[in-house]
Design an enzyme around this catalytic site. Structure first.
Site, PDB file in Angstrom:
ATOM      1  N   TYR A  66     -14.565 -11.883   0.561  1.00  0.00           N
ATOM      2  CA  TYR A  66     -15.308 -10.648   0.231  1.00  0.00           C
ATOM      3  C   TYR A  66     -16.535 -10.970  -0.630  1.00  0.00           C
ATOM      4  O   TYR A  66     -17.592 -10.344  -0.497  1.00  0.00           O
ATOM      5  CB  TYR A  66     -14.394  -9.652  -0.497  1.00  0.00           C
ATOM      6  CG  TYR A  66     -13.357  -9.046   0.436  1.00  0.00           C
ATOM      7  CD1 TYR A  66     -13.686  -7.979   1.267  1.00  0.00           C
ATOM      8  CD2 TYR A  66     -12.070  -9.568   0.510  1.00  0.00           C
ATOM      9  CE1 TYR A  66     -12.755  -7.434   2.131  1.00  0.00           C
ATOM     10  CE2 TYR A  66     -11.133  -9.038   1.380  1.00  0.00           C
ATOM     11  CZ  TYR A  66     -11.485  -7.974   2.188  1.00  0.00           C
ATOM     12  OH  TYR A  66     -10.565  -7.456   3.058  1.00  0.00           O
TER      13      TYR A  66
ATOM     14  N   ARG B 135      -7.000  10.992  -6.873  1.00  0.00           N
ATOM     15  CA  ARG B 135      -8.168  10.215  -6.436  1.00  0.00           C
ATOM     16  C   ARG B 135      -9.433  11.058  -6.538  1.00  0.00           C
ATOM     17  O   ARG B 135     -10.477  10.575  -6.996  1.00  0.00           O
ATOM     18  CB  ARG B 135      -7.912   9.754  -4.997  1.00  0.00           C
ATOM     19  CG  ARG B 135      -9.065   9.087  -4.290  1.00  0.00           C
ATOM     20  CD  ARG B 135      -9.229   7.660  -4.751  1.00  0.00           C
ATOM     21  NE  ARG B 135     -10.317   7.031  -4.017  1.00  0.00           N
ATOM     22  CZ  ARG B 135     -11.600   7.231  -4.262  1.00  0.00           C
ATOM     23  NH1 ARG B 135     -11.985   8.037  -5.219  1.00  0.00           N
ATOM     24  NH2 ARG B 135     -12.518   6.610  -3.546  1.00  0.00           N
TER      25      ARG B 135
ATOM     26  N   ASP C  77      -6.716  -3.275  -7.368  1.00  0.00           N
ATOM     27  CA  ASP C  77      -7.247  -3.870  -6.142  1.00  0.00           C
ATOM     28  C   ASP C  77      -7.498  -5.344  -6.380  1.00  0.00           C
ATOM     29  O   ASP C  77      -7.728  -5.767  -7.528  1.00  0.00           O
ATOM     30  CB  ASP C  77      -8.544  -3.179  -5.705  1.00  0.00           C
ATOM     31  CG  ASP C  77      -8.844  -3.473  -4.245  1.00  0.00           C
ATOM     32  OD1 ASP C  77      -8.299  -2.774  -3.376  1.00  0.00           O
ATOM     33  OD2 ASP C  77      -9.575  -4.450  -3.964  1.00  0.00           O
TER      34      ASP C  77
ATOM     35  N   ARG D 188      -3.875   6.880   0.321  1.00  0.00           N
ATOM     36  CA  ARG D 188      -4.412   8.107   0.916  1.00  0.00           C
ATOM     37  C   ARG D 188      -3.452   8.896   1.803  1.00  0.00           C
ATOM     38  O   ARG D 188      -3.687  10.057   2.086  1.00  0.00           O
ATOM     39  CB  ARG D 188      -5.677   7.783   1.721  1.00  0.00           C
ATOM     40  CG  ARG D 188      -6.891   7.572   0.839  1.00  0.00           C
ATOM     41  CD  ARG D 188      -8.027   6.959   1.618  1.00  0.00           C
ATOM     42  NE  ARG D 188      -7.634   5.625   2.049  1.00  0.00           N
ATOM     43  CZ  ARG D 188      -8.446   4.749   2.627  1.00  0.00           C
ATOM     44  NH1 ARG D 188      -9.683   5.078   2.871  1.00  0.00           N
ATOM     45  NH2 ARG D 188      -8.006   3.560   2.967  1.00  0.00           N
TER      46      ARG D 188
ATOM     47  N   ARG E 157       0.819  -1.221   0.000  1.00  0.00           N
ATOM     48  CA  ARG E 157       0.000   0.000   0.000  1.00  0.00           C
ATOM     49  C   ARG E 157       0.853   1.273   0.000  1.00  0.00           C
ATOM     50  O   ARG E 157       0.507   2.264   0.652  1.00  0.00           O
ATOM     51  CB  ARG E 157      -0.954   0.032   1.213  1.00  0.00           C
ATOM     52  CG  ARG E 157      -2.103  -0.942   1.141  1.00  0.00           C
ATOM     53  CD  ARG E 157      -3.142  -0.481   0.123  1.00  0.00           C
ATOM     54  NE  ARG E 157      -4.285  -1.367   0.123  1.00  0.00           N
ATOM     55  CZ  ARG E 157      -5.398  -1.176   0.852  1.00  0.00           C
ATOM     56  NH1 ARG E 157      -5.537  -0.120   1.603  1.00  0.00           N
ATOM     57  NH2 ARG E 157      -6.367  -2.052   0.793  1.00  0.00           N
TER      58      ARG E 157
END
Ligand code: CP3
Length: 344
Positions: free
Chosen positions: A153, A40, A77, A31, A27
């Protein structure tokens, strides 16, 4: 390869120790970087960003430029695979991923693994752009989620605390669950192979939730599908090193290495350094600074990073975190960490 030296990451994954190990961070784009937040905000949704080759390439390159990382990891992702198999995936602000859950044989039957590489063409276009832009010492890492983690998920419909639905399905109807895992193996081999064809030089398989499985299920839903992916990718791309990250696998890690045939293993934050050193006799290892130490910075981070370096730099080693960079991380702490790793 006359005139070219092997990139530091590829050397380490090939089993070569060096005094200064290669370093990248899971990562590393995201952010915590103001330049990421800017792109973004321009891109629309998170998936819009993942499917925009120009913008996704730009955010992939941002941490490489800012910190001179030894690797770029494709910005994408793990959940683009279910999206491309026809399951509806969305990312909601502050909530994380939301999927229309798949919980029975009929839902699993509707998923299409064969069109995945075609539908993910924009992702491979990103890989091509990044490969063309990288300095020649920096390696490009492609990735995918492992079937167990991606299935969690898909069946839970998002993140989960107890994995009640996905484990319930696997225990209750293991034939249906095996069909889902088989489709994910097929889709993942195609997805990783396409990333390699587009220019990825290393791939990492993220099994973030490997640690919630009992022994028999770890064998069946983590090791066996990972081995199938390793074999499938290697048949097409024999020289591309593969890193497995079975987070939380603990005492199952040795078996994971031996049975999957992976080239390197990512150590999570909880793996003791002496265990990491012992695993290093089996394959290259990567890890494992606590991401919270990167949020804190200063002497506690430096001390822990030096401890990792002193134990693991003697063998094939890639410096990384034990899990991904957190959004609260001050960007200057990453610079401080790289200075420590590079002998500052
Ligand atoms: O490492 C990198 O810099 C490459 C990009 C990358 C992302 N996700 C971007 C991302 C990678 C390798 C991943 C992998 C991933 N995605 C995993 C496995 C690794 C891990 O962290 O355990 C998992 C479980 C996911 C699924 C996922 N994606 C979740 C649960 C979330 C929401 C939580 C969160 O951190 O926001 C995401 C969203 C996501 N993926 C973001 C980024 C940068 C944040 C979304 C945003 O910017 O709005």
């Amino acid at each position: 390869m006359a005139g070219h030296t092997v990139k530091p990451l590829i050397r380490a994954l090939g089993g070569v120790a060096s005094e200064t190990p290669p370093v990248w961070l899971m990562r590393q784009a995201g952010r915590y970087l103001p330049e990421y937040r800017k792109i973004r905000a321009e891109a629309g949704t998170f998936l819009d960003l993942c499917y925009n080759p120009e913008k996704a390439a730009e955010v992939t390159l941002q941490p490489v430029r800012r910190y001179a990382m030894d690797a770029a990891i494709l910005f994408s992702d793990i959940l683009v695979v279910p999206d491309a198999m026809g399951q509806n995936v969305a990312f909601r602000e502050g909530e994380g991923p939301v999927l229309e859950p798949v919980r029975d044989a009929a839902g699993i039957g509707r998923l299409d693994p064969d069109g995945v590489a075609e539908r993910l063409a924009p992702v491979y276009a990103t890989v091509e752009r990044v490969a063309a832009a990288l300095p020649d010492t920096v390696a490009l890492i492609g990735f995918a989620g492992a079937p167990w983690t991606v299935a969690s998920y898909m069946v839970e419909g998002g993140s989960s605390k107890d994995f009640r639905e996905v484990k319930g399905l696997a225990y209750r109807d293991d034939g249906a669950f095996a069909a889902l895992v088989d489709k994910l193996v097929t889709a993942t081999v195609a997805h990783l192979s396409a990333q390699i064809d587009a220019g990825a030089e290393v791939v990492q398989i993220f099994d973030t939730w490997a640690g919630v499985l009992p022994e028999a299920e770890f064998e069946r839903w983590c090791i066996a599908p990972t081995k199938a992916i390793v074999d499938g990718v290697r048949a097409r791309a024999p020289n591309v090193p593969m890193i497995g990250f079975p987070r939380g696998a603990a005492f199952n890690t040795e078996r994971y290495i031996a049975e999957t045939g992976i080239d390197a293993v990512g150590l999570d934050t909880a793996v003791p350094l002496e265990v990491g050193k012992w695993l290093q006799a089996r394959c290259a290892v990567q890890g494992n600074l606590d991401p919270i130490l990167l949020v804190e910075g200063g002497a506690p981070m430096e001390t822990a990073a030096r401890a990792i370096l002193s134990v693991l730099s003697g063998g094939p080693f890639v410096f990384n975190l034990g899990h991904g960079v957190l959004p609260q991380t001050p960007p200057e702490h990453v610079a401080q960490l790289l200075q420590v790793v590079r002998g500052g």
